[in-house]
Design an enzyme around this catalytic site. Structure first.
Site, PDB file in Angstrom:
ATOM      1  N   CYS A   1      -6.842  21.962  18.643  1.00 46.85           N
ATOM      2  CA  CYS A   1      -7.133  22.417  19.926  1.00 46.85           C
ATOM      3  C   CYS A   1      -6.357  21.147  20.851  1.00 46.85           C
ATOM      4  O   CYS A   1      -7.153  20.646  21.377  1.00 46.85           O
ATOM      5  CB  CYS A   1      -8.308  22.975  20.639  1.00 46.85           C
ATOM      6  SG  CYS A   1      -8.721  24.368  19.892  1.00 46.85           S
TER       7      CYS A   1
ATOM      8  N   GLY B   1       0.839  -1.147  -0.117  1.00 48.55           N
ATOM      9  CA  GLY B   1       0.011   0.168  -0.009  1.00 48.55           C
ATOM     10  C   GLY B   1       0.879   1.220  -0.127  1.00 48.55           C
ATOM     11  O   GLY B   1       1.023   1.963  -0.966  1.00 48.55           O
TER      12      GLY B   1
ATOM     13  N   TYR C   1      -1.873   6.694   3.955  1.00 46.83           N
ATOM     14  CA  TYR C   1      -2.292   7.122   5.348  1.00 46.83           C
ATOM     15  C   TYR C   1      -2.281   8.604   5.591  1.00 46.83           C
ATOM     16  O   TYR C   1      -2.246   8.898   6.764  1.00 46.83           O
ATOM     17  CB  TYR C   1      -1.418   6.180   6.199  1.00 46.83           C
ATOM     18  CG  TYR C   1      -1.304   4.754   5.968  1.00 46.83           C
ATOM     19  CD1 TYR C   1      -2.520   3.804   6.071  1.00 46.83           C
ATOM     20  CD2 TYR C   1      -0.333   4.152   5.369  1.00 46.83           C
ATOM     21  CE1 TYR C   1      -2.408   2.598   5.542  1.00 46.83           C
ATOM     22  CE2 TYR C   1      -0.291   2.912   5.008  1.00 46.83           C
ATOM     23  CZ  TYR C   1      -1.217   2.024   5.227  1.00 46.83           C
ATOM     24  OH  TYR C   1      -1.187   0.708   4.577  1.00 46.83           O
TER      25      TYR C   1
HETATM   26  C1  LIG Z   1      -1.971  -2.370   6.217  1.00 47.72           C
HETATM   27  C2  LIG Z   1      -1.911  -3.761   5.404  1.00 47.72           C
HETATM   28  C3  LIG Z   1      -1.013  -3.758   4.002  1.00 47.72           C
HETATM   29  C4  LIG Z   1      -0.481  -2.885   3.455  1.00 47.72           C
HETATM   30  O1  LIG Z   1       0.577  -2.141   4.192  1.00 47.72           O
HETATM   31  P1  LIG Z   1       1.797  -1.070   3.685  1.00 47.72           P
HETATM   32  O2  LIG Z   1       2.437  -0.775   4.623  1.00 47.72           O
HETATM   33  O3  LIG Z   1       0.560   0.099   3.311  1.00 47.72           O
HETATM   34  O4  LIG Z   1       2.253  -1.638   2.467  1.00 47.72           O
HETATM   35  C5  LIG Z   1      -1.013  -5.109   3.554  1.00 47.72           C
HETATM   36  N1  LIG Z   1      -1.631  -6.231   4.100  1.00 47.72           N
HETATM   37  C6  LIG Z   1      -2.277  -6.139   5.220  1.00 47.72           C
HETATM   38  C7  LIG Z   1      -2.985  -7.418   5.639  1.00 47.72           C
HETATM   39  C8  LIG Z   1      -2.449  -5.119   5.915  1.00 47.72           C
HETATM   40  O5  LIG Z   1      -3.204  -4.827   7.167  1.00 47.72           O
END
Ligand SMILES: *Cc1c(COP(=O)(O)O)cnc(C)c1O
Length: 415
Positions: free
Chosen positions: A342, A275, A370
Site C-alpha cells: 500500500c 559487490g 541489493y
Molecule cells: C557498498 C560498498 C562496496 C561495494 O559496492 P558495489 O557497488 O556493490 O561494488 C565496496 N566498498 C564499500 C566501502 C562500500 O560501502
C-alpha cells in the site's frame, strides 16, 4: 557471461528452466547462478595477473551463506560493514584474516568482535573512530591493523544516493586531513598502520574518476612514505557498475589496469571491494502476474513481488529488465509492474512493452545484488526464498519465511 537465456522459448538460468523453479519453490523467488558468481569473481582475480592483489567481496550486496561459501571456496576476501556480516563470513567458511571492515559507525562491540577474530584491516572513517579503536585494542593487548578511508573528493558521477567520494558525503576522511591523522595513527600504541582505503561510489561505468581517485591515493602513499609511514596495501573500493539497461561497462581487465597504473613499479598490494558486479547479474527475481488492470491512463499489471522484496526501483528509481519465462508472442501493451504493497512508490518496473496474461511468471534481471539484502517484511509479507542453480540442479539456499518467523520475539501484554 550469459547464463540467462531462452532455450526452446523457455527462460533458463544455466541449464535450469526457471518455470520449474517457480513451480517448485513458488513466487516471488530469488534465483542465483553459481557459474555467473564464480565467473565474475575470477574475472577480477585474473585481471591483476601476477601483481599482488586481493578481491574482497562486499558482503552487503548479497549476504546469503551459500553465496559467501561459494566465494570463500574460490579464496575470496570479504568486505564487511557490520559485526553481523563478519559473523556470516566466518559461518560460511571465510577466513578472518581475509576480511576488511568498512563503515562509518562501528560500535565498540563490533570493534572487539573483529579484533578478537583477527581481521586483516579496519577501514577507519573518522578521528573519533581511530581513537576508539586504539583504546579498545590497547585494553585487549592487541594492535589493530588500520587503513584510513580517505575521501579523494572525486565526483563519481552516479546517483547521489550511491555517490560517496565528495566532500559533502558522510563517508571517509577529507583528503586534506589524511596526513595529520596518519601521523596520529602511527603514534598510537594500539594501532598498526597498514593501508589506505577509498571508495568513491557505486554503479561506476566510467573509469576516469576511478583512475583519478587511484592517482590521489598514490600521491598520498608517497607523502606517507616520505614520513616513514609505510603501507602494505591500497584498497580502491568497489563500485564497477553493471548493465542494467544498455550501459557500456568496462571489463575487469581495463578496470584493474586503470586503478593499478598509478602504482606501477611499487610492490604495494591492490585490493578491491566489488559487490554488485559479482552477484548482480547472477540473480533474477521471479514474480507472477496476479491481476491485469488495463486503464485509460495506464495499464497496471499487479505482480506478487513488491517493494519489500526488491526496493531498488522505489528507492533509486532503478531499472531492472523484465523477461517472461515463456516467449509466447501475442499482443503487447505497455505495462506498469506494481506490487501489492500500500504505497504509490511500490513499483518494480515502468512502461514495459509485454504480452501479459494473468498467471504469467516474469523474471526481473540483475536482481542478485541489493535485492534480497535490502528486503523487508513491510505489510507483513514473508520474504521470498533464495535458490541457487548449479548446472542442471537448483538448490534452496534460504526457505521462504513463514508467519511464525515474522512474529518471533513479539509479545502481547498480559493484562
Ligand atoms: C557498498 C560498498 C562496496 C561495494 O559496492 P558495489 O557497488 O556493490 O561494488 C565496496 N566498498 C564499500 C566501502 C562500500 O560501502
Amino acid at each position: 557471461m550469459t547464463t540467462l537465456d531462452y532455450r526452446d522459448r523457455a527462460l533458463h538460468l544455466e541449464r535450469v528452466a526457471l518455470a520449474a523453479v517457480a513451480e517448485l519453490f513458488g513466487t516471488p523467488c530469488y534465483v542465483y547462478s553459481r557459474a555467473a558468481i564464480e565467473a565474475a569473481y575470477r574475472a577480477y582475480d585474473s585481471a591483476f595477473g601476477a601483481a599482488a592483489h586481493r578481491v574482497c567481496y562486499a558482503v552487503k550486496a548479497n549476504s546469503n551463506l551459500a553465496v559467501l561459501n561459494v566465494l570463500a571456496r574460490l579464496g575470496a576476501g570479504f568486505d564487511v560493514v557490520s559485526g553481523g556480516e563478519l559473523a556470516r563470513v566466518l559461518r560460511a567458511g571465510g577466513k578472518a584474516n581475509q576480511v576488511v571492515f568498512s563503515g562509518v559507525g562501528k560500535s565498540t562491540e563490533e570493534l572487539c568482535q573483529a579484533l578478537a577474530a583477527g581481521i586483516a584491516c579496519f577501514n577507519v572513517e573518522s578521528a573519533a573512530e581511530l581513537e576508539r579503536l586504539n583504546q579498545v585494542a590497547t585494553e585487549l593487548g592487541l594492535r589493530a591493523p588500520v587503513a584510513l578511508r580517505v575521501n579523494p573528493d572525486v565526483d563519481a558521477g552516479t546517483h547521489p544516493y550511491i555517490s560517496t567520494g565528495l566532500k559533502e558525503n558522510k563517508f571517509g576522511i577529507p583528503a586534506d586531513d589524511a596526513l595529520a591523522l596518519y601521523r596520529c595513527a602511527a603514534s598510537l600504541p594500539g594501532l598498526r598502520v597498514c593501508g589506505v582505503a577509498c571508495h568513491i561510489g557505486a554503479q561506476m561505468t566510467d573509469l576516469a574518476p576511478l583512475r583519478e581517485a587511484a592517482g590521489r591515493i598514490a600521491a598520498l602513499r608517497l607523502a606517507l612514505l616520505a614520513e616513514n609511514i609505510a603501507i602494505d596495501h591500497v584498497d580502491l573500493g568497489g563500485g564497477l557498475g553493471i548493465a542494467y539497461r544498455d550501459e557500456v561497462v568496462p571489463s575487469a581487465a581495463d578496470y584493474a589496469a586503470a586503478i593499478s597504473e598509478p602504482f606501477a613499479g611499487s610492490r604495494v598490494e591492490i585490493s578491491i571491494e566489488p559487490g554488485r558486479s559479482i552477484v548482480g547479474p547472477a540473480g533474477v527475481l521471479l514474480t507472477r502476474v496476479e491481476y491485469l488492470k488495463p486503464g485509460a491512463g495506464r495499464n497496471f499489471a499487479i505482480i506478487d513481488a513488491a517493494m519489500n522484496d526488491l526496493l531498488r526501483p522505489a528507492l533509486y528509481d532503478a531499472h531492472h529488465a523484465v523477461f517472461p519465462l515463456r516467449q509466447a508472442g501475442g499482443q503487447t501493451k505497455v505495462w506498469e509492474l506494481v506490487g501489492p504493497v500500500c504505497e504509490s512508490g511500490d513499483f518494480l518496473a515502468h512502461a514495459r512493452s509485454l504480452a501479459l496474461a494473468e498467471g504469467d511468471v516474469l523474471a526481473l534481471r540483475d536482481a542478485g545484488a541489493y535485492g534480497f539484502a535490502m528486503s523487508s517484511n513491510y505489510n507483513t509479507r514473508p520474504r521470498p526464498p533464495e535458490v541457487m542453480v548449479d548446472g542442471d540442479k537448483a538448490y534452496l539456499i534460504r526457505a521462504r519465511e513463514t508467519l511464525d518467523d515474522l512474529w518471533r520475539g513479539e509479545e502481547m501484554l498480559a493484562n
